[in-house]
Design an enzyme around this catalytic site. Structure first.
Site, PDB file in Angstrom:
ATOM      1  N   TYR A 176       0.844  -1.255   0.076  1.00 35.01           N
ATOM      2  CA  TYR A 176      -0.106  -0.050   0.158  1.00 35.01           C
ATOM      3  C   TYR A 176       1.065   1.473  -0.011  1.00 35.01           C
ATOM      4  O   TYR A 176       0.434   2.192  -0.871  1.00 35.01           O
ATOM      5  CB  TYR A 176      -1.162   0.011   1.278  1.00 35.01           C
ATOM      6  N   LYS A 180       1.086   4.159  -2.923  1.00 35.54           N
ATOM      7  CA  LYS A 180       0.636   5.682  -2.729  1.00 35.54           C
ATOM      8  C   LYS A 180       1.836   6.472  -2.670  1.00 35.54           C
ATOM      9  O   LYS A 180       1.871   7.807  -3.079  1.00 35.54           O
ATOM     10  CB  LYS A 180       0.273   5.725  -1.436  1.00 35.54           C
TER      11      LYS A 180
END
Length: 180
Positions: A176, A180
């Protein structure tokens, strides 16, 4: 004379709009006058488990319509090239054009990097990165064609949702944080 809304006459797509931030973004765009395609794959679990469902997207679209707005539901997977194309085409077909694209779709596969599977890594990267690419690719092609036809620039906006996770990372979410 009634006041016009700032986004009246514009149309928007919000991916991952069935819950959380995406839901809030879709509702706000509609409140400001935009017609909204509410895209959400509808998986019950934040981790992507449970299979597709129209429920979350339908609830948001119903809320927009109840407030007097225009909304369309799309439950396709933005990480799938064909389904992302269909998403953009659905906005154009229903509203005549696309003006705003909000990429918010995302999933989590929480695990420490030393115990994470390749599929857990790939699935998060696929949704967060390829999903953004897919929708941007088809939206920008639409805007380019509209601009060529008009012989002038057209209104087109892209908002890509990010997270502070990209700054410091997260021990249990390396996929994640990288996305990002």
């Amino acid at each position: 004379m009634p006041m016009s809304l700032p986004l009246e006459g514009l149309s928007a797509i919000v991916t991952g709009a069935g819950r959380g931030l995406g839901r809030a973004e879709a509702l706000e765009l509609a409140r400001l006058g935009a017609a909204v395609v509410v895209n959400d794959y509808g998986q019950p679990g934040r981790d992507g488990s449970g299979g597709a469902s129209t429920g979350p997207a339908e609830e948001v679209a119903a809320e927009i319509r109840a407030a007097g707005g225009r909304a369309l539901v799309h439950t396709g997977d933005v990480s799938d090239h064909r389904q992302a194309r269909e998403l953009v085409e659905s906005a154009i077909g229903a509203f005549g054009k696309l003006d705003i694209l909000v990429n918010n779709a995302g999933i989590l596969r929480d695990r420490m990097v030393f115990s994470m599977s390749e599929d857990e890594w790939d699935s998060v990267i696929r949704v967060h990165l390829k999903g953004h690419f897919n929708t941007i690719r088809f939206a920008s092609a639409h805007w380019r064609e509209r601009s060529k036809t008009a012989g002038a620039p057209v209104y087109g906006r892209i908002v890509n949702t990010s997270s502070e996770a990209f700054l410091a990372g997260s021990a249990g979410q390396p996929n994640y944080a990288a996305a990002k």
